[in-house]
Motif scaffolding. Structure first.
Motif, short mmCIF file in Angstrom:
data_model
loop_
_atom_site.label_atom_id
_atom_site.label_comp_id
_atom_site.label_asym_id
_atom_site.label_seq_id
_atom_site.Cartn_x
_atom_site.Cartn_y
_atom_site.Cartn_z
N ARG A 1 -37.97 -34.47 46.10
CA ARG A 1 -37.96 -33.83 47.42
C ARG A 1 -37.03 -34.52 48.40
NH1 ARG A 1 -42.73 -30.91 48.99
NH2 ARG A 1 -43.92 -30.59 47.12
N LEU A 2 -36.93 -35.84 48.24
CA LEU A 2 -36.21 -36.62 49.24
C LEU A 2 -34.73 -36.28 49.24
CD1 LEU A 2 -36.77 -38.85 51.28
CD2 LEU A 2 -36.28 -40.54 49.49
N THR A 3 -34.17 -36.11 50.43
CA THR A 3 -32.72 -35.84 50.53
C THR A 3 -32.12 -36.88 51.49
OG1 THR A 3 -32.98 -34.45 52.48
CG2 THR A 3 -33.10 -33.33 50.34
N PRO A 4 -30.82 -37.08 51.43
CA PRO A 4 -30.18 -38.02 52.37
C PRO A 4 -30.48 -37.64 53.82
CG PRO A 4 -28.67 -37.49 50.60
CD PRO A 4 -29.85 -36.59 50.41
N ALA A 5 -30.54 -36.34 54.11
CA ALA A 5 -30.79 -35.92 55.51
C ALA A 5 -32.21 -36.30 55.93
CB ALA A 5 -30.59 -34.40 55.63
N THR A 6 -33.20 -36.11 55.03
CA THR A 6 -34.58 -36.49 55.36
C THR A 6 -34.67 -37.99 55.60
OG1 THR A 6 -35.26 -34.80 53.79
CG2 THR A 6 -36.98 -36.23 54.62
N LEU A 7 -33.99 -38.73 54.74
CA LEU A 7 -34.04 -40.19 54.87
C LEU A 7 -33.45 -40.63 56.21
CD1 LEU A 7 -34.80 -42.83 53.51
CD2 LEU A 7 -32.56 -42.84 52.39
N GLU A 8 -32.37 -40.00 56.59
CA GLU A 8 -31.73 -40.35 57.87
C GLU A 8 -32.67 -40.04 59.05
OE1 GLU A 8 -27.78 -38.75 58.30
OE2 GLU A 8 -27.81 -39.33 60.42
N VAL B 1 -33.99 -33.60 39.46
CA VAL B 1 -34.72 -32.33 39.42
C VAL B 1 -34.27 -31.54 38.18
CG1 VAL B 1 -35.34 -30.24 40.68
CG2 VAL B 1 -34.63 -32.28 41.93
N PRO B 2 -35.18 -31.20 37.27
CA PRO B 2 -34.76 -30.47 36.07
C PRO B 2 -34.34 -29.04 36.41
CG PRO B 2 -37.05 -31.21 35.90
CD PRO B 2 -36.63 -31.45 37.31
N ALA B 3 -33.54 -28.45 35.53
CA ALA B 3 -33.06 -27.09 35.78
C ALA B 3 -34.22 -26.10 35.82
CB ALA B 3 -32.07 -26.69 34.69
N SER B 4 -35.27 -26.36 35.06
CA SER B 4 -36.42 -25.44 34.99
C SER B 4 -37.60 -26.18 34.38
CB SER B 4 -36.08 -24.24 34.10
OG SER B 4 -35.89 -24.69 32.77
N GLY B 5 -38.78 -25.55 34.47
CA GLY B 5 -39.95 -26.12 33.82
C GLY B 5 -39.73 -26.21 32.31
N ARG B 6 -39.11 -25.18 31.78
CA ARG B 6 -38.85 -25.17 30.33
C ARG B 6 -37.96 -26.36 29.94
NH1 ARG B 6 -38.86 -21.88 25.75
NH2 ARG B 6 -36.95 -21.99 24.53
N ALA B 7 -36.91 -26.60 30.72
CA ALA B 7 -36.02 -27.73 30.42
C ALA B 7 -36.79 -29.05 30.50
CB ALA B 7 -34.84 -27.74 31.40
N ALA C 1 -47.59 -31.27 43.85
CA ALA C 1 -47.89 -30.88 42.47
C ALA C 1 -49.39 -30.71 42.25
CB ALA C 1 -47.32 -31.92 41.50
N ASP C 2 -50.18 -31.62 42.79
CA ASP C 2 -51.64 -31.54 42.62
C ASP C 2 -52.18 -30.20 43.13
OD1 ASP C 2 -52.78 -33.52 41.23
OD2 ASP C 2 -53.24 -34.81 42.96
N THR C 3 -51.70 -29.80 44.30
CA THR C 3 -52.14 -28.53 44.90
C THR C 3 -51.71 -27.37 44.03
OG1 THR C 3 -51.74 -29.58 47.02
CG2 THR C 3 -52.06 -27.19 47.07
N VAL D 1 -43.46 -26.53 40.74
CA VAL D 1 -43.24 -27.84 41.37
C VAL D 1 -41.77 -27.98 41.77
CG1 VAL D 1 -43.30 -30.35 40.99
CG2 VAL D 1 -45.19 -28.92 40.16
N ILE D 2 -40.89 -27.54 40.89
CA ILE D 2 -39.45 -27.61 41.18
C ILE D 2 -39.13 -26.75 42.42
CG2 ILE D 2 -37.14 -26.97 40.34
CD1 ILE D 2 -38.21 -27.64 37.48
N GLY D 3 -39.68 -25.54 42.43
CA GLY D 3 -39.45 -24.64 43.57
C GLY D 3 -39.96 -25.27 44.86
N ALA D 4 -41.15 -25.85 44.79
CA ALA D 4 -41.74 -26.46 45.99
C ALA D 4 -40.93 -27.67 46.45
CB ALA D 4 -43.18 -26.86 45.71
#
Ligand SMILES: C[S@@+](CC[C@H](N)C(=O)[O-])C[C@H]1O[C@@H](n2cnc3c(N)ncnc32)[C@H](O)[C@@H]1O
Length: 390
Positions: A299-306, A64-70, A28-30, A17-20
Motif C-alpha cells: 500500500r505504501l507509496t512515496p507520496a504517502t511516506l512524504e 504487488v503481484p499481477a493477480s491473485g492467480r500469479a 486483508a483480514d477484513t 487484497v491487491i485491489g484494496a
C-alpha cells in the motif's frame, strides 16, 4: 471445500487484497471475513486453510503481484502439493498454461528495500514478515506478572521489561476471565519498551499526544499508578473512542482530549510548557508491523511516506511545545525507515536547541535514538528517541 476450491478461494481473496492495496480499500483480514460471510458453506477448517494460503502468498511477494492467480502460482513454485491443484476441476483454478507466470519471491518492494537497507541489514528483512508472537502486559494497577504466569496455562515471561509475558499462539485471549477482568493487555513488547523509555512516574503531568485507542496510554497509567494527570489526545474521534472501555476494564484514570487536526495547539493551550512528559507515538508507515499486516507494504507509496514525514515533524513540534523545562519528550514510530526515525530527530534537534537526546538502555543505536527490530529483539520494528528539555 476441496483442496482445489480452497486454492481458488485464496486466489479470489488475494485479488481483492491487491485491489484494496491499490485503491486504499480494506485490510486483508477484513476482506477474508467478508469473503466467508458470503460463503456460509465454508467450515472452520476451510477458512483456516484458505487464510493460511492467502497470508503465505502475500508474505512471499514483496512487489504487488499481477493477480491473485500469479501470487498463488508463485507460492505453488515453492510447494509442489499446491501446483497439482491447478487442475481445472469444478471449483478449482484453471491448469497452469505455457504463458502463465508466477509472482517472483522477495521480502519487500525494491524501493522500500533500498530505503530500509540504509540502517537495517538485508539479512533482517525476512523477520519483518515472520508471524508475530502473542505478547501481553500484566496490568500493574490490578496484579503482577508472576501471579498471571502462575494462573495462565502456557504463559511464560517475556524478554523485555517486568510486565511482559507471552501466551501460546492461537490463544483466544478475549475469552479468558483474567483478560475480561483487566488483569492484562495485549501489547507488543516493543510498545512496552517505548513506555519504559518514557520513565513515567506517579504525580507527573503526562500527555500521550497521539494516543489512538490508548494502547500505550494504559501502560503509562499503570506506570503512574493512577496518580497525577494523564491526558490522552488524538485527532481521530473513532480511535480515541476505543480508549474509554479499555480504561474502564483496566481500572486506569485517563483524561481524554479530542484535538482539531491542524489546530492542535488551540486544544492544548493549558498544557503548553506544562507537561513533565510528552509521548509522541506518531502516525507512520507501520513498516515495523508488516509481520502483522504484510499487505501494508503493497500500500505504501512515496507520496504517502512524504505526507507522513511532514505530519510527524508537525506533531513532534506540537509535543515539544507541551514539555516544561526539565521535562521529557519521547518520539516513537513503528517504522524502521530512516526518514521516520533518526532523520526526523536530527531535523528536530537542529531546530530546537533547548532539547538534547538522552541514552536508552535497549535496542540498537540509530542516530540520536534506538531501533528495535523483529530479528534482533523479537519485537515489532520501532524507532524511539528520548529527548530532554533544558
Ligand atoms: C501510531 S498511532 C498511535 C497508536 C497508539 N499510541 C497506541 O499505542 O495504540 C498514531 C495516532 O496518531 C493520530 N494522529 C494523527 N495526526 C495527529 C495529530 N495531528 N495530532 C494528534 N494525533 C494525531 C492518529 O489518529 C493515530 O491514532
Amino acid at each position: 471445500m476441496t483442496p482445489a476450491a480452497r486454492l481458488q478461494a485464496a486466489i479470489e481473496i488475494v485479488d481483492a487484497v491487491i485491489g484494496a492495496a491499490r485503491a486504499g480499500g480494506a485490510a486483508a483480514d477484513t476482506l477474508i471475513q467478508r469473503y466467508f460471510r458470503e460463503r456460509r458453506y465454508a467450515g472452520s477448517k476451510d477458512r483456516r486453510a484458505v487464510r493460511e494460503l492467502v497470508y503465505a502468498a502475500i508474505r512471499r511477494a514483496g512487489e504487488v503481484p499481477a493477480s491473485g492467480r500469479a501470487a498463488l502460482m508463485g507460492l505453488a513454485a515453492d510447494r509442489p502439493e499446491l501446483r497439482v491443484l491447478f487442475d481445472g476441476s469444478a471449483h478449482g483454478p484453471a491448469p497452469i498454461g505455457a504463458g502463465d507466470v508466477g509472482a517472483p519471491a522477495s521480502a519487500l518492494p525494491a524501493w522500500l528495500a533500498e530505503k530500509l537497507s540504509v540502517h537495517l541489514d538485508r539479512s533482517e528483512f525476512p523477520a519483518l514478515l515472520e508471524r508475530a508472537p502473542l505478547d501481553l502486559r500484566a496490568n500493574r494497577l490490578k496484579t503482577d506478572r508472576d501471579t498471571l504466569l502462575a494462573a495462565l496455562p502456557g504463559a511464560r515471561a517475556g524478554e523485555h521489561g517486568l510486565d511482559a509475558f507471552r501466551l501460546p499462539e492461537g490463544t483466544q485471549v478475549d475469552l479468558l476471565p483474567e483478560w475480561q477482568q483487566g488483569l492484562f493487555e495485549i501489547q507488543d513488547e516493543g510498545s512496552q519498551l517505548i513506555v519504559q523509555a518514557c520513565g513515567a512516574q506517579p504525580r507527573m503531568v503526562a500527555v500521550d499526544l497521539c494516543a489512538g485507542a490508548g494502547g500505550k496510554t494504559l501502560a503509562l497509567a499503570a506506570a503512574m499508578r493512577n496518580e497525577g494527570r494523564l491526558i490522552a489526545c488524538d485527532v481521530d474521534r473513532g480511535r480515541l473512542a476505543g480508549l474509554a472501555p479499555r480504561a474502564e476494564r483496566a481500572g486506569a484514570m485517563i483524561e481524554q482530549r479530542l484535538l482539531d487536526g491542524g489546530r492542535e495547539r488551540g486544544g492544548l493551550a493549558d498544557l503548553i510548557g506544562a507537561a513533565d512528559l510528552v509521548l509522541v507515538d506518531a502516525p507512520c508507515s507501520g513498516s515495523g508491523t508488516w509481520r502483522r499486516n504484510p499487505e501494508a507494504r503493497w500500500r505504501l507509496t512515496p507520496a504517502t511516506l512524504e505526507r507522513l514525514t511532514k505530519l510527524q515533524a508537525q506533531v513532534l513540534a506540537i509535543g515539544a511545545d507541551c514539555v516544561k523545562p526539565g521535562g521529557t519528550l519521547v518520539y516513537a514510530t513503528c517504522s524502521l525507515l530512516p526518514e521516520e526515525g533518526p532523520v526526523q530527530i536530527d531535523r528536530f534537534l537542529g531546530l530546537h536547541a533547548d532539547f538534547r537526546a538522552d541514552a536508552l538502555a535497549f535496542g540498537c543505536r540509530s542516530g540520536e535514538g534506538v531501533m528495535l527490530t523483529p530479528a534482533q529483539d523479537g519485537t515489532d520494528g520501532f524507532f524511539v528517541a528520548r529527548l530532554l528539555r533544558a
